[in-house]
Write a protein that holds these residues in place. Structure first.
Motif, PDB file in Angstrom:
ATOM      1  N   GLN A  54       6.476 -44.625  44.701  1.00  0.00           N
ATOM      2  CA  GLN A  54       7.295 -43.771  45.560  1.00  0.00           C
ATOM      3  C   GLN A  54       8.338 -44.584  46.305  1.00  0.00           C
ATOM      4  OE1 GLN A  54       5.126 -41.015  48.056  1.00  0.00           O
ATOM      5  NE2 GLN A  54       3.524 -40.923  46.533  1.00  0.00           N
ATOM      6  N   GLU A  55       7.901 -45.773  46.750  1.00  0.00           N
ATOM      7  CA  GLU A  55       8.823 -46.660  47.462  1.00  0.00           C
ATOM      8  C   GLU A  55      10.008 -47.014  46.557  1.00  0.00           C
ATOM      9  OE1 GLU A  55       8.019 -48.210  50.712  1.00  0.00           O
ATOM     10  OE2 GLU A  55      10.157 -48.675  50.616  1.00  0.00           O
ATOM     11  N   ILE A  56       9.692 -47.401  45.326  1.00  0.00           N
ATOM     12  CA  ILE A  56      10.757 -47.774  44.388  1.00  0.00           C
ATOM     13  C   ILE A  56      11.660 -46.584  44.102  1.00  0.00           C
ATOM     14  CG2 ILE A  56      11.228 -48.453  42.004  1.00  0.00           C
ATOM     15  CD1 ILE A  56       8.746 -50.179  42.145  1.00  0.00           C
ATOM     16  N   MET A  57      11.043 -45.419  43.932  1.00  0.00           N
ATOM     17  CA  MET A  57      11.845 -44.243  43.615  1.00  0.00           C
ATOM     18  C   MET A  57      12.720 -43.840  44.805  1.00  0.00           C
ATOM     19  SD  MET A  57      11.394 -43.578  40.521  1.00  0.00           S
ATOM     20  CE  MET A  57      12.111 -41.961  40.330  1.00  0.00           C
ATOM     21  N   ALA A  58      12.166 -43.920  46.012  1.00  0.00           N
ATOM     22  CA  ALA A  58      12.970 -43.585  47.203  1.00  0.00           C
ATOM     23  C   ALA A  58      14.164 -44.534  47.285  1.00  0.00           C
ATOM     24  CB  ALA A  58      12.119 -43.694  48.463  1.00  0.00           C
ATOM     25  N   ASN A  59      13.886 -45.800  46.989  1.00  0.00           N
ATOM     26  CA  ASN A  59      14.936 -46.802  46.976  1.00  0.00           C
ATOM     27  C   ASN A  59      15.995 -46.460  45.925  1.00  0.00           C
ATOM     28  OD1 ASN A  59      16.160 -49.116  47.651  1.00  0.00           O
ATOM     29  ND2 ASN A  59      14.794 -50.467  46.509  1.00  0.00           N
ATOM     30  N   GLN A 167      14.200 -44.651  66.224  1.00  0.00           N
ATOM     31  CA  GLN A 167      13.291 -43.499  66.145  1.00  0.00           C
ATOM     32  C   GLN A 167      13.214 -42.918  64.743  1.00  0.00           C
ATOM     33  OE1 GLN A 167      14.540 -40.573  68.967  1.00  0.00           O
ATOM     34  NE2 GLN A 167      14.667 -42.101  70.580  1.00  0.00           N
ATOM     35  N   ARG A 168      12.028 -42.416  64.430  1.00  0.00           N
ATOM     36  CA  ARG A 168      11.858 -41.687  63.178  1.00  0.00           C
ATOM     37  C   ARG A 168      12.454 -40.298  63.343  1.00  0.00           C
ATOM     38  NH1 ARG A 168      10.036 -44.795  58.932  1.00  0.00           N
ATOM     39  NH2 ARG A 168       8.166 -45.946  59.461  1.00  0.00           N
ATOM     40  N   PRO A 169      13.091 -39.784  62.313  1.00  0.00           N
ATOM     41  CA  PRO A 169      13.609 -38.429  62.429  1.00  0.00           C
ATOM     42  C   PRO A 169      12.472 -37.391  62.435  1.00  0.00           C
ATOM     43  CG  PRO A 169      14.123 -39.358  60.288  1.00  0.00           C
ATOM     44  CD  PRO A 169      13.444 -40.425  61.051  1.00  0.00           C
ATOM     45  N   VAL A 170      12.724 -36.292  63.116  1.00  0.00           N
ATOM     46  CA  VAL A 170      11.748 -35.204  63.152  1.00  0.00           C
ATOM     47  C   VAL A 170      12.372 -34.006  62.462  1.00  0.00           C
ATOM     48  CG1 VAL A 170      10.361 -33.719  64.633  1.00  0.00           C
ATOM     49  CG2 VAL A 170      10.869 -36.053  65.337  1.00  0.00           C
ATOM     50  N   LEU A 171      11.653 -33.426  61.502  1.00  0.00           N
ATOM     51  CA  LEU A 171      12.175 -32.277  60.785  1.00  0.00           C
ATOM     52  C   LEU A 171      11.134 -31.168  60.838  1.00  0.00           C
ATOM     53  CD1 LEU A 171      14.707 -31.575  59.122  1.00  0.00           C
ATOM     54  CD2 LEU A 171      13.421 -32.195  57.081  1.00  0.00           C
ATOM     55  N   PHE A 172      11.491 -30.015  61.382  1.00  0.00           N
ATOM     56  CA  PHE A 172      10.583 -28.865  61.530  1.00  0.00           C
ATOM     57  C   PHE A 172       9.277 -29.279  62.196  1.00  0.00           C
ATOM     58  CE2 PHE A 172      12.904 -27.926  57.453  1.00  0.00           C
ATOM     59  CZ  PHE A 172      13.834 -27.097  58.043  1.00  0.00           C
ATOM     60  N   GLN A 178       6.042 -41.034  56.636  1.00  0.00           N
ATOM     61  CA  GLN A 178       5.353 -41.406  55.401  1.00  0.00           C
ATOM     62  C   GLN A 178       6.393 -41.685  54.318  1.00  0.00           C
ATOM     63  OE1 GLN A 178       1.929 -41.639  55.094  1.00  0.00           O
ATOM     64  NE2 GLN A 178       2.052 -41.359  57.305  1.00  0.00           N
ATOM     65  N   ILE A 179       6.000 -42.516  53.364  1.00  0.00           N
ATOM     66  CA  ILE A 179       6.934 -42.813  52.290  1.00  0.00           C
ATOM     67  C   ILE A 179       7.251 -41.550  51.488  1.00  0.00           C
ATOM     68  CG2 ILE A 179       5.076 -43.652  50.765  1.00  0.00           C
ATOM     69  CD1 ILE A 179       8.739 -44.802  50.823  1.00  0.00           C
ATOM     70  N   THR A 180       6.251 -40.648  51.387  1.00  0.00           N
ATOM     71  CA  THR A 180       6.481 -39.405  50.652  1.00  0.00           C
ATOM     72  C   THR A 180       7.585 -38.571  51.315  1.00  0.00           C
ATOM     73  OG1 THR A 180       4.134 -39.468  50.253  1.00  0.00           O
ATOM     74  CG2 THR A 180       5.287 -37.491  49.549  1.00  0.00           C
ATOM     75  N   HIS A 181       7.589 -38.583  52.656  1.00  0.00           N
ATOM     76  CA  HIS A 181       8.643 -37.860  53.372  1.00  0.00           C
ATOM     77  C   HIS A 181      10.012 -38.405  52.987  1.00  0.00           C
ATOM     78  CE1 HIS A 181       5.521 -37.092  56.757  1.00  0.00           C
ATOM     79  NE2 HIS A 181       5.423 -36.214  55.779  1.00  0.00           N
ATOM     80  N   LEU A 247      20.433 -43.139  57.320  1.00  0.00           N
ATOM     81  CA  LEU A 247      19.109 -42.797  56.816  1.00  0.00           C
ATOM     82  C   LEU A 247      18.290 -44.052  56.524  1.00  0.00           C
ATOM     83  CD1 LEU A 247      20.338 -39.837  54.765  1.00  0.00           C
ATOM     84  CD2 LEU A 247      18.435 -39.711  56.347  1.00  0.00           C
ATOM     85  N   TYR A 248      19.002 -45.074  56.071  1.00  0.00           N
ATOM     86  CA  TYR A 248      18.332 -46.355  55.826  1.00  0.00           C
ATOM     87  C   TYR A 248      17.733 -46.874  57.134  1.00  0.00           C
ATOM     88  CZ  TYR A 248      17.957 -51.331  54.685  1.00  0.00           C
ATOM     89  OH  TYR A 248      17.514 -52.609  54.507  1.00  0.00           O
ATOM     90  N   ALA A 249      18.543 -46.787  58.218  1.00  0.00           N
ATOM     91  CA  ALA A 249      18.060 -47.245  59.523  1.00  0.00           C
ATOM     92  C   ALA A 249      16.822 -46.457  59.938  1.00  0.00           C
ATOM     93  CB  ALA A 249      19.162 -47.092  60.570  1.00  0.00           C
ATOM     94  N   ALA A 250      16.844 -45.133  59.666  1.00  0.00           N
ATOM     95  CA  ALA A 250      15.705 -44.306  60.052  1.00  0.00           C
ATOM     96  C   ALA A 250      14.465 -44.656  59.235  1.00  0.00           C
ATOM     97  CB  ALA A 250      16.056 -42.839  59.847  1.00  0.00           C
ATOM     98  N   LYS A 251      14.683 -45.006  57.979  1.00  0.00           N
ATOM     99  CA  LYS A 251      13.534 -45.341  57.131  1.00  0.00           C
ATOM    100  C   LYS A 251      12.941 -46.681  57.531  1.00  0.00           C
ATOM    101  CE  LYS A 251      12.234 -46.110  52.312  1.00  0.00           C
ATOM    102  NZ  LYS A 251      12.440 -47.511  51.908  1.00  0.00           N
ATOM    103  N   MET A 252      13.813 -47.673  57.758  1.00  0.00           N
ATOM    104  CA  MET A 252      13.313 -49.015  58.033  1.00  0.00           C
ATOM    105  C   MET A 252      12.863 -49.178  59.488  1.00  0.00           C
ATOM    106  SD  MET A 252      13.687 -50.089  55.059  1.00  0.00           S
ATOM    107  CE  MET A 252      13.256 -51.816  55.108  1.00  0.00           C
TER     108      MET A 252
END
Lengths: 334, 304
Positions: A54-59, A167-172, A178-181, A247-252
């Motif tokens: 998942q990590e590779i695919m997200a990348n 900060q991590r983004p918050v959605l709904f 999580q990496i899945t998110h 988005l990269y900043a939010a992920k890392m």
């Protein structure tokens, strides 16, 4: 661009098969079939795969977005951009500073990051796009280095250490941690990027870019404002990069000046050129190659870049239009 | 130090560093003038020059008693070797691309740059290598100006090289052919000029000068590393733009001017040395806005 060796590959058996494949995918029905099958597979994938995959695919999705952004500048408008990572950094740092220093909600930082990228794009593009294309190449190269030095020297960007605690983004109501998110987030972003790219490509602006790329003087004679049209490409591409950077900043959750080195700009450019400048599926293919090959060949380490560079050289010498090039006249054929 | 002494010291520093920029800028300008290519690999050729000088010097040092003699032999040998490297690069990577779209040849140049850079990175493991010359750094004073013999010789050597190049360009048949090709390649071909040979010679001369600058920078700074070309490449390009790209005296002038600007710019308290490179770059942008043809450039009209 296409008159060069466009026919050279057709004479070999492999070349013929490849040609047929391209033709096949240029038809709408099989293209949509393949695309829906792939989409379904990619939506299902996280349910049955490891975090590593998942990590590779997200990348990979992330790379697709960045490459499509650069493709607007390099592929559509034919401008060589060597500092794309800098725009990426502009977005990442805008989000980083607003979010970690001022505590702004992640989603609200996105417009600011786009504004910052537009300003940077104007500052770099407006003076240089009036001149020959080579100036843009070297100025963007310099800009990449300058951004890196600036974020390293300033205090608000955390100097050489960088920013932490974004900060991590918050959605709904769900905190995306999580990496899945992020897999799904980047997947959606990639789809949006592909959609926007196609719409741009088929728009009036997209045709103007193509015209300028193929013959600047003729385009200018037809009443296209060359400088402002190029500037649009440059700014839209920069905004793409900045958004991806946010988005990269939010992920890392942590960014440092070293995340935005020249080499990243080069890898993104390589993906675009390798796949086929201007051709959207080609660019996606390029992004896949550039992200997956290093994962599969970690042992060779530093040789990787030399091999990539030699590959790029050979590609330019023998197939300058890329692996999956844009077919001439396809966009004008109704 | 009084402000006058600081002024003199910075003037000298600026001229010395500026002459390195100038030597590298000449290569950019010559290649740009003749085939309208921004040779990204040029900065890496400079770096290769420094390393080849270091290697040759390592071989020579035990045999040659005199330090300067060793450096001069290493300098000349490296200039020839790296000049040939430039010719090979030109033959393999650029010549087949001369008729290709401009974007393709720029990307080719980038690929060559990456190959050179990463090869040296692999060979040196990314470490800084000391550039041992055996020269003493005894300083003496000329008036208020603190000087070392090394720096005097380096500045002198750079100026001599520039003078020789100027003679080559203005007084020889090859120089004349180069200037003619820069104006109109097709007509030159019709007039019986061996265009490809002249392009090769241009690459040889440009690369040799970059190699000389690389070795001189090695002697001056005392270390060399794989990354040394990157920034100086940008600065040399800026210098070439300041003087007017494609114009060789312009490149020399631009280099010296940029060196002086940097030397004095870092004295402004607000800017300081950590912002030196940003300062240079801002200068490049300003020049592109207000005087894109450079100080010595003419307004060029595109022929169709």
């Amino acid at each position: 661009m296409a008159e060069i060796k466009n026919n050279s590959q057709k004479n070999t058996p492999v070349g013929m098969i490849v040609e047929q494949l391209y033709l096949f995918f240029d038809n709408k029905v099989p293209r949509y079939l393949v695309m829906s099958a792939m989409t379904a597979f990619l939506i299902y994938l996280p349910l049955s795969s490891s975090r590593f995959t998942q990590e590779i695919m997200a990348n990979l999705f992330f790379y697709v977005v960045v490459c499509l952004g650069l493709n607007i500048i390099v592929g559509f408008a034919g401008l060589l951009h060597l500092g794309y990572a800098a725009f990426f950094a502009v977005g990442a740092y805008t989000t980083g500073i607003l979010s970690s220093v001022y505590g702004v909600n992640f989603w609200l930082t996105l417009p600011f990051s786009i504004i910052a990228a537009v300003i940077a794009g104007l500052a770099i593009g407006a003076p240089t796009l009036r001149l020959r294309g080579d100036y843009l190449a070297i100025v963007t190269l310099g800009f990449g280095e300058i951004i890196r030095l600036t974020v390293r020297n300033l205090e608000i960007t955390g100097g050489a250490i960088g920013l932490i605690g974004i900060q991590r983004p918050v959605l709904f109501g769900v905190v995306l941690n999580q990496i899945t998110h992020f897999y799904y987030l980047f997947f959606i972003l990639a789809i949006i990027a592909i959609f926007v790219s196609y719409r741009l490509h088929d728009s009036r602006l997209g045709r103007a870019w193509e015209y300028i790329r193929e013959d600047e003087d003729a385009a200018s004679a037809m009443g296209i404002n060359v400088v402002s049209t190029r500037l649009y490409a440059f700014i839209i591409g920069s905004a793409f990069g900045a958004l991806a950077g946010s988005l990269y900043a939010a992920k890392m959750t942590a960014i440092s000046p070293e995340s935005f080195m020249f080499i990243h700009s080069v890898m993104i450019l390589l993906a675009v050129v390798l796949g086929g400048m201007g051709k959207i599926p080609g660019v996606i293919l390029g992004a896949v190659i550039v992200t997956l090959i290093p994962e599969l060949s970690r042992d060779i380490g530093q040789f990787r870049l030399i091999i990539f560079a030699v590959l790029l050289l050979i590609l330019m010498l023998y197939r300058p239009q890329g692996i999956w090039p844009e077919r001439q006249g396809i966009s004008t054929k109704l | 130090m009084t402000s006058w002494e600081i002024f003199l010291q910075q003037l000298f520093n600026g001229l010395l560093v500026g002459s390195f920029y100038g030597l590298v800028a000449i290569g950019y300008s010559m290649v740009y003038g003749i085939i309208k290519l921004l040779n990204f690999a040029h900065a890496d050729i400079y770096m290769c020059g420094a390393f080849s000088g270091l290697i040759i010097l390592g071989f020579l040092n035990p045999y040659v008693g005199n330090e300067w003699l060793g450096i001069i032999i290493a300098l000349l040998l490296s200039m020839v070797l790296v000049g040939l490297l430039g010719v090979v690069i030109q033959r393999v990577a650029y010549r087949p691309m001369l008729k290709a779209p401009r974007l393709s040849i720029l990307i080719t140049a980038l690929a060559v740059s990456m190959i050179l850079y990463n090869t040296v990175l692999l060979m040196t493991q990314g470490q800084y290598k000391p550039f041992t010359t055996g020269l003493t750094h005894e300083s003496f004073y000329i008036g208020a100006l603190r000087m070392t013999e090394t720096r005097m010789v380096l500045l002198l050597a750079a100026l001599v090289l520039m003078f020789l190049l100027h003679m080559f360009i203005t007084r020889t048949m090859y120089g004349k052919a180069m200037r003619a090709i820069a104006l109109d390649r097709d007509t030159c071909q019709l007039m019986g000029v061996n265009v490809y040979m002249i392009i090769a010679i241009t690459f040889f001369v440009g690369s040799a000068l970059a190699a000389a600058a690389g070795i001189m920078a090695g002697v001056y700074y005392g270390t060399v590393h794989f990354f040394m070309g990157f920034l100086i490449g940008l600065k040399a390009f800026t210098a070439a733009v300041i003087g007017g790209i494609g114009i060789i005296p312009g490149a020399m002038l631009g280099g010296l001017l940029l060196g002086l600007l940097e030397a004095f710019g870092t004295q402004i308290p607000f800017i300081g040395s950590s912002w030196r490179d940003v300062f240079t770059f801002v200068f490049l942008i300003l020049f592109l806005i207000f005087k894109p043809n450079g100080l010595l450039g003419r307004i060029e009209s595109e022929r169709m």
